[in-house]
Write a protein that holds these residues in place. Structure first.
Motif, PDB file in Angstrom:
ATOM      1  N   ASN A  82      41.106 -28.588 -50.213  1.00 44.08           N
ATOM      2  CA  ASN A  82      41.931 -29.554 -49.483  1.00 44.08           C
ATOM      3  C   ASN A  82      41.376 -29.882 -48.102  1.00 44.08           C
ATOM      4  O   ASN A  82      40.731 -29.046 -47.477  1.00 44.08           O
ATOM      5  N   VAL A 142      42.549 -30.654 -44.295  1.00 41.58           N
ATOM      6  CA  VAL A 142      43.725 -30.397 -43.448  1.00 41.58           C
ATOM      7  C   VAL A 142      43.685 -31.433 -42.338  1.00 41.58           C
ATOM      8  O   VAL A 142      42.820 -31.396 -41.465  1.00 41.58           O
ATOM      9  N   GLU A 161      48.769 -31.774 -39.827  1.00 42.93           N
ATOM     10  CA  GLU A 161      49.118 -30.448 -40.352  1.00 42.93           C
ATOM     11  C   GLU A 161      48.491 -29.327 -39.524  1.00 42.93           C
ATOM     12  O   GLU A 161      48.902 -28.172 -39.629  1.00 42.93           O
ATOM     13  N   TRP A 181      48.857 -24.790 -38.713  1.00 46.63           N
ATOM     14  CA  TRP A 181      47.789 -23.808 -38.938  1.00 46.63           C
ATOM     15  C   TRP A 181      47.519 -23.043 -37.646  1.00 46.63           C
ATOM     16  O   TRP A 181      47.406 -21.824 -37.631  1.00 46.63           O
ATOM     17  N   SER A 226      37.715 -19.126 -44.799  1.00 46.21           N
ATOM     18  CA  SER A 226      37.834 -19.711 -46.135  1.00 46.21           C
ATOM     19  C   SER A 226      37.371 -18.737 -47.195  1.00 46.21           C
ATOM     20  O   SER A 226      36.378 -18.023 -47.004  1.00 46.21           O
ATOM     21  N   TYR A 264      44.664 -22.589 -54.744  1.00 48.53           N
ATOM     22  CA  TYR A 264      43.602 -23.566 -54.522  1.00 48.53           C
ATOM     23  C   TYR A 264      42.247 -22.916 -54.764  1.00 48.53           C
ATOM     24  O   TYR A 264      42.143 -21.704 -54.870  1.00 48.53           O
ATOM     25  N   PHE A 285      40.644 -21.629 -50.296  1.00 47.02           N
ATOM     26  CA  PHE A 285      41.875 -21.319 -49.574  1.00 47.02           C
ATOM     27  C   PHE A 285      41.483 -20.469 -48.375  1.00 47.02           C
ATOM     28  O   PHE A 285      40.309 -20.175 -48.174  1.00 47.02           O
ATOM     29  N   HIS A 286      42.449 -20.125 -47.574  1.00 46.21           N
ATOM     30  CA  HIS A 286      42.134 -19.418 -46.324  1.00 46.21           C
ATOM     31  C   HIS A 286      42.943 -18.140 -46.235  1.00 46.21           C
ATOM     32  O   HIS A 286      44.115 -18.121 -46.586  1.00 46.21           O
ATOM     33  N   GLU A 327      47.597 -20.872 -46.686  1.00 45.95           N
ATOM     34  CA  GLU A 327      48.299 -22.021 -47.280  1.00 45.95           C
ATOM     35  C   GLU A 327      49.680 -21.606 -47.785  1.00 45.95           C
ATOM     36  O   GLU A 327      50.655 -22.334 -47.636  1.00 45.95           O
ATOM     37  N   ARG A 328      49.752 -20.446 -48.409  1.00 46.45           N
ATOM     38  CA  ARG A 328      51.048 -20.005 -48.958  1.00 46.45           C
ATOM     39  C   ARG A 328      52.034 -19.674 -47.857  1.00 46.45           C
ATOM     40  O   ARG A 328      53.218 -19.987 -47.953  1.00 46.45           O
TER      41      ARG A 328
END
Ligand code: HAM
Length: 419
Positions: free
Chosen positions: A2, A4, A8, A12, A100, A112, A115-116, A301-302
């Motif tokens: 994705n 960002v 957004e 973060w 990441s 994803y 993801f991070h 992300e979650r």
């Protein structure tokens, strides 16, 4: 994978800020390791019979080396810890990282391919204190982020001795049901029967019903450690639930395991916000000295999906609206002076009408507009509009910074305009 976008990014940054400031209170210091590591590192640490290594790694060959985009942060942190001989310099090491990670999973909400994670690893402490403190720290973090409905599942899978005993008990349970297991579980049963408990296949879930609990097979030292962890969580009032089937998807764990879940926000089925545990054998198995370790990682992300929504607007305090070439020159000087004093400024460089520039200032949410036309240029002044106080005054360039600072610090009766 994705993008960002700036709208957004504020959330973060908020998460990252709160994470860093909390973990630093516990003595963790940031480490940054490469995104790519030798494939063998992940195979040896995460384990061949895991989904991550078996199906999800992005691996590629280069100059006869097999390299992999890191699917998680622990393996790289341990490699760096061993490679730099950190244990010789300090008996206990607390590291944290943000970055990441890559897993070729089937994407869905909260899952994803890039993801991070934000994670922490403690090296050098065998006792239950690091387990208790780290789990409780993750709980505080979730609370500080405003996440509600947080649940912490904990379990112990003991050390190699416990697992050898438990393996026999699990094989005795699953062997008569072999034919009813998924093909994948049938293959895994011999390599690592614990993995069958972790399967999401309904056939394996059904066959796992009534499986013996590992907590009843803990060797004495493992049981003592486990009881001290539970007692410590109780002493700190950290809520937890004991989940004897929790095994987690990575092979390096020993003793304590935990997973943090939430039902709040927009999370769907991917409700594991964070997970971790003890991995006392990994450092030595990667060529370092015997070093107990404990750690966790959260999925950024979650966690963002579980965090409450709140309006994020970072508007420059001042918007400069120059009309004409000479006014633009004055605008540049005014903006430089304001920024020099730490005040945010955006200069309209489009050369459009005053109306369109005012509209832009309003939609950005800037508080002040500096209107500069020919007559202002001639007198070295600007027309300073306060969009909140609905007020306008002429200010000499030399007094601009002080005037904006004074107005900005003065409370105004708002009528609902942008602040
Ligand atoms: P993990 O449970 O595999 O553990 O991942 C930690 C967290 O990363 C998960 O709880 C989840 O929030 C997030 N996550 C994992 N996969 C994805 C994905 N595909 N998309 C979005 N988020 C994801 C580890 O990685 C261990 N290294 C944790 C650890 C550190 N154990 C000891 N030290």
């Amino acid at each position: 994978m994705n993008d960002v976008l700036p709208e957004e990014v504020g959330r973060w940054q908020k998460l990252e800020r709160i994470f860093r400031s909390l973990v630093e209170l516990y003595g963790f210091r940031e480490v940054r390791t490469p995104i790519v590591e030798d494939t063998g590192l992940f195979v040896r640490s995460i384990g061949e019979a895991t989904d991550v290594v078996d199906k999800e790694m992005y691996s590629f060959e280069r100059h006869r080396d097999s390299l992999t985009l890191r699917p998680e942060g622990t393996a790289g942190a341990v490699r760096a810890y061993v490679e730099h001989g950190v244990s010789k310099r300090e008996p206990v090491t607390r590291w944290y990282y943000l970055g990441s990670m890559f897993r070729a999973e089937r994407p869905q909400r909260g899952r994803y391919r890039q993801f991070h994670q934000a994670g922490c690893e403690v090296f050098g402490e065998a006792g239950p204190i690091s387990d208790v403190e780290t789990i409780s720290m993750v709980y505080s973090l979730m609370t500080n982020l405003g996440i509600e409905g947080v649940e912490i599942a904990v379990n112990s899978i003991g050390g190699p001795g416990t697992r050898a005993r438990y393996r026999d008990a699990l094989l005795a349970h699953f062997t008569p049901k072999l034919a009813s297991l998924s093909e994948h579980a049938q293959q895994r049963l011999q390599i690592n029967p614990l993995r069958v408990l972790d399967s999401k296949d309904p056939r394996d879930i059904e066959a796992s019903q009534g499986a013996p609990s590992i907590l009843e097979h803990l060797e004495d030292a493992d049981r003592e450690h486990w009881e001290a962890v539970v007692a410590g969580l109780q002493a700190l009032g950290t809520p937890y639930c004991i989940e004897p089937t929790l095994v987690r998807g990575l092979d390096y764990y020993t003793r304590t395991l935990f997973e943090v879940r939430a039902s709040s926000g927009q999370l769907g089925s991917q409700n594991a916000l964070a997970g971790g545990g003890r991995y006392d054998g990994l450092v030595a198995s990667l060529g370092g000295p015997e070093t107990p370790a404990f750690g966790f990682a959260l999925g950024i992300e979650r966690v963002l999906l579980a965090m409450p929504e709140e309006p994020q607007r970072v508007a420059p305090l001042c918007y400069v609206a120059p009309m004409g070439v000479e006014a633009q020159r004055l605008a540049l000087v005014a903006a430089r002076e304001l920024r020099g004093a730490g005040l945010g400024v955006e200069v309209d460089g489009r050369g459009g009408s005053l109306k369109s520039m005012l509209r832009r200032a309003d939609s950005l949410g800037s508080r002040f507009v500096l209107v500069i036309g020919e007559s202002e240029v001639a007198r070295s002044v600007v027309a300073l509009k306060d969009l909140v106080a609905h007020d306008q005054q002429e200010v000499a360039l030399a007094e601009l910074v002080a005037r904006v600072q004074a107005l900005a610090s003065r409370p105004v009766e708002t009528t609902g305009g942008p602040a």
